[in-house]
Every structure is written in C-alpha cells, then in structure tokens.
Design a protein around this motif. Structure first.
Motif, short mmCIF file in Angstrom:
data_model
loop_
_atom_site.label_atom_id
_atom_site.label_comp_id
_atom_site.label_asym_id
_atom_site.label_seq_id
_atom_site.Cartn_x
_atom_site.Cartn_y
_atom_site.Cartn_z
N ARG A 1 0.85 -1.18 0.00
CA ARG A 1 0.00 0.00 0.00
C ARG A 1 0.88 1.23 0.00
O ARG A 1 1.84 1.32 0.74
CB ARG A 1 -0.89 0.01 1.24
N VAL A 2 0.54 2.18 -0.83
CA VAL A 2 1.32 3.41 -0.92
C VAL A 2 0.46 4.54 -0.38
O VAL A 2 -0.62 4.81 -0.90
CB VAL A 2 1.74 3.71 -2.37
N ASP A 3 0.91 5.21 0.68
CA ASP A 3 0.22 6.37 1.20
C ASP A 3 0.79 7.60 0.52
O ASP A 3 1.99 7.77 0.44
CB ASP A 3 0.43 6.49 2.72
N VAL A 4 -0.07 8.46 0.05
CA VAL A 4 0.39 9.68 -0.60
C VAL A 4 0.00 10.87 0.26
O VAL A 4 -1.02 10.87 0.93
CB VAL A 4 -0.21 9.83 -2.02
N LEU A 5 0.83 11.88 0.22
CA LEU A 5 0.60 13.05 1.03
C LEU A 5 -0.58 13.85 0.51
O LEU A 5 -1.34 14.44 1.25
CB LEU A 5 1.86 13.92 1.04
N LEU B 1 8.76 10.28 -5.37
CA LEU B 1 9.18 11.63 -5.71
C LEU B 1 8.15 12.60 -5.13
O LEU B 1 6.94 12.44 -5.35
CB LEU B 1 9.28 11.81 -7.22
N TYR B 2 8.62 13.58 -4.38
CA TYR B 2 7.76 14.65 -3.86
C TYR B 2 8.14 15.96 -4.55
O TYR B 2 9.31 16.21 -4.84
CB TYR B 2 7.93 14.81 -2.35
N SER C 1 3.02 13.97 -3.79
CA SER C 1 3.68 12.76 -4.27
C SER C 1 2.90 12.11 -5.41
O SER C 1 3.04 10.93 -5.69
CB SER C 1 3.85 11.74 -3.14
N THR C 2 2.04 12.92 -6.04
CA THR C 2 1.26 12.44 -7.19
C THR C 2 1.36 13.45 -8.32
O THR C 2 1.69 14.63 -8.10
CB THR C 2 -0.22 12.25 -6.83
N SER C 3 1.04 12.98 -9.50
CA SER C 3 0.98 13.86 -10.67
C SER C 3 -0.30 14.68 -10.62
O SER C 3 -1.15 14.50 -9.73
CB SER C 3 1.02 13.03 -11.95
N ALA C 4 -0.47 15.56 -11.60
CA ALA C 4 -1.69 16.36 -11.68
C ALA C 4 -2.93 15.48 -11.81
O ALA C 4 -4.00 15.83 -11.32
CB ALA C 4 -1.62 17.32 -12.86
N GLY C 5 -2.78 14.33 -12.45
CA GLY C 5 -3.90 13.43 -12.63
C GLY C 5 -4.07 12.41 -11.52
O GLY C 5 -4.94 11.55 -11.59
N VAL D 1 0.57 8.11 -8.61
CA VAL D 1 1.63 8.10 -7.60
C VAL D 1 2.99 8.12 -8.30
O VAL D 1 3.24 7.34 -9.22
CB VAL D 1 1.51 6.85 -6.71
N LEU D 2 3.86 9.00 -7.83
CA LEU D 2 5.18 9.18 -8.47
C LEU D 2 6.19 8.26 -7.80
O LEU D 2 7.09 8.70 -7.07
CB LEU D 2 5.60 10.64 -8.37
N SER D 3 6.04 6.98 -8.04
CA SER D 3 6.93 5.97 -7.45
C SER D 3 8.27 5.98 -8.16
O SER D 3 8.34 5.96 -9.39
CB SER D 3 6.28 4.59 -7.57
#
Length: 331
Positions: free
Chosen positions: A13-17, A118-119, A145-149, A152-154
């Motif tokens: 699981r990836v938590d994004v800010l 990537l943040y 930590s995500t793109s505009a869409g 997730v920027l892993s």
C-alpha cells in the motif's frame, strides 16, 4: 495483469501526502515551472518528515549571512563564504545553492525523494532564519507525491535520467531532466513511449484473436505454459485430471495449491458451478478460471477465484514471451 499477479504477490500500500486534480482538469491547467531544483532535506534526510508534515522546505547552510542573502547582496555572500571555506570554487558552489533557495519563487518547483516516492512543491513565503541558524520556507500548497492526474510518483517507475540527481553531493542543484519531470507531473508520454503503448495495445488485441484460433487442447497447453513460466509447478497432466480440474498446481515457494479450470467458451453459470465446487474442495487454496471467449466480467470474481479472461490472459502471454509460440501454433 502481470505474471506477479498469479504468483499471489501483494503490492504494498502506498500512502500519498496529497492527490492532484483529475486528469481532465490537469490537461486544462498543466503544471509549468520556470526552474526545477532538487533538494536534500537535511543530512541523511533528518528534515524529511518535518518538511512533508508541516509543508515547509528546510535548508541548512548555517554559515550563510542571512542579512546579505535577504538583500540579494551575493558578492558579499560570496566573500563571506570564501573566508569560511578558504576556496573560491567552493564559495561559488555554496552561493549558487544558497541563492537558489532564497530566490526561487512560486513559479519554481523543488523535488526530493522520500520513501521511494518523488515529492514536489512550490516555494511560498520568505526565507526564515531559525534559532539554530538553519533556514525554512513555507510551500505554496504543500508537498505532493502524485501527478496532476493523481498518479503516484513511485521512484521505481521513473527514468534513471532523473533518479541520478540523487547522487548530487550538495544540497540544491538544477534538475537537468526538467522536461521529463514536467511530462510526468502532467501525465504526458514522450512520443516514443506513446508509440510503443499503441503498438502494444494492437499486439494484445491480436493475441486475443490468435488464442481464439487454438484447439481446446492447444489452449490448455498455452495456459499450462503461462503458469509454468510464473513459478507454478504442475502436479497433474493437462486434460487428464479430476473432472472438476484441468490443471492442478503448486507454488513451491509458499506450498500454495490451486486448481485451474480452462474453458474456451465460458459463461456466468459455468463459473458459478465451478466456484461452488471450489467451496467443497479442501485440498486447494484457490481456483483460477481461464477462458478466451465469453461474457464474464473479469473484475467480478467469486470468493477464492481468480478470473483470467482474454484481456488479462493476453497480457500474461505477452509478459511470458509466449506470443511467438502462439503465432506459430495457429499459422
């Protein structure tokens, strides 16, 4: 679905800010930047958690004369740093980093890497000098930590052309792959990648058509090959097992046992029948129901059943390198 999926591998699981706006809004208002900088948030990442939590950018360089930096008197800053370093080249490198931190505006983007992601953020307010003489700036709207869409920027999905910036031995540097960063933030593909994806889409559709030309015996053999390339070991021969089972498998790494029902033509009623038999089969941990023609939704599986219809199976065939085998079988 990749081969890892039928191994039973779980994706962490990836938590994004934060999440970006939807993709349509992103296309209407693309992310732009006058400059993109990479920044290390503290020695050994000491300020990473604080920066992400409090939506700030932390910066060291305690020796930097804050009063001169705030006024933009960079010649004076250089002279001060040269007196400290005793080396003109080192002083120049220091001033370049200090100046980037002080002068970057909300049209700039700072990026960093934390926990495999990537943040990115935009600097907001003025530079604040803290009691320990380290520095802090607020961000315009936090770290993302995500793109505009919302992708997730892993880091494991980013180009090495960008990732190598982490090898920078200072604190702040220009990002040479700024064009690539903006494409990823805007969910845009390079023309070469877009062409490759389109070619792959056409190939996957062709694989579905080729599967439907196989005899039922060859289709069972193809399914057997797909599973064997992903680590499953067959315990019984294709087409010569119990009447409920076409393939009986074991995954040696976990000792998990499964059976596979292979159908050229499949229907919802047939799936329900085999799912009911699974509930009475204590010897198996799960069941794979595989078909190439039928109107069963591939994402609506009964409990304990993995559905592998034409779309998922075509991807697995491609990943397993079996498209040439399939083509030769029907040619």
């Amino acid at each position: 679905m990749s081969l890892a999926s039928i191994r039973g591998a779980a994706h962490p699981r990836v938590d994004v800010l934060s999440t970006g706006p939807n993709l349509m809004a992103a296309k209407s208002h693309p992310i732009t930047a006058s400059k993109i900088y990479y920044i290390k948030l503290g020695r050994g990442g000491d300020w990473e958690a604080e920066s992400l939590r409090d939506s700030v950018i932390r910066f060291g360089y305690r020796e930097a004369p804050h009063e001169l930096c705030s006024k933009g008197e960079w010649q004076g800053v250089w002279e001060a740093m040269k007196a400290i370093r005793g080396d003109a080249g080192a002083a120049t490198r220091d001033v370049n980093q200090i100046r980037a931190f002080y002068e970057a505006d909300d049209r700039s983007i700072f990026i960093t890497f934390v926990g495999g992601l990537l943040y990115w953020c935009r600097p907001g307010g003025e530079v604040e000098l803290l009691e320990d003489r380290s520095h802090r700036r607020t961000t315009l709207d936090g770290w993302h930590s995500t793109s505009a869409g919302g992708t997730v920027l892993s880091a494991d999905r980013l180009s090495g052309r960008l990732l190598k910036v982490q090898m920078f031995r200072g604190t702040i540097c220009d990002v040479r792959a700024s064009d690539y960063v903006l494409r990823r933030l805007n969910d845009e593909l390079a023309p070469e990648v877009a062409a490759a994806e389109e070619a792959e889409r056409v190939l996957l559709a062709a694989i579905v058509g080729l599967m439907r030309l196989l005899t039922w015996q060859d289709f069972e053999l193809l399914v057997d090959l797909v599973f064997s390339t992903s680590g499953w070991r067959r315990l019984s021969q294709v087409g010569r097992t119990q009447k409920t089972v076409d393939l009986e498998l074991i995954l040696p790494s976990t000792a998990e046992r499964a059976f596979v029902q292979v159908k050229s033509q499949a229907s919802p009623s047939g799936l329900r029948d085999y799912a009911a038999r699974l509930s009475q089969a204590d010897a198996y941990d799960r069941m794979f129901f595989v078909w190439h023609t039928g109107d069963i939704p591939e994402d609506d599986a009964p409990a304990g059943v993995v559905l592998l219809g034409p779309q998922k199976l075509s991807r697995m065939i491609l990943d397993a390198g079996l498209s040439s085998w399939l083509r030769e079988k029907v040619s």
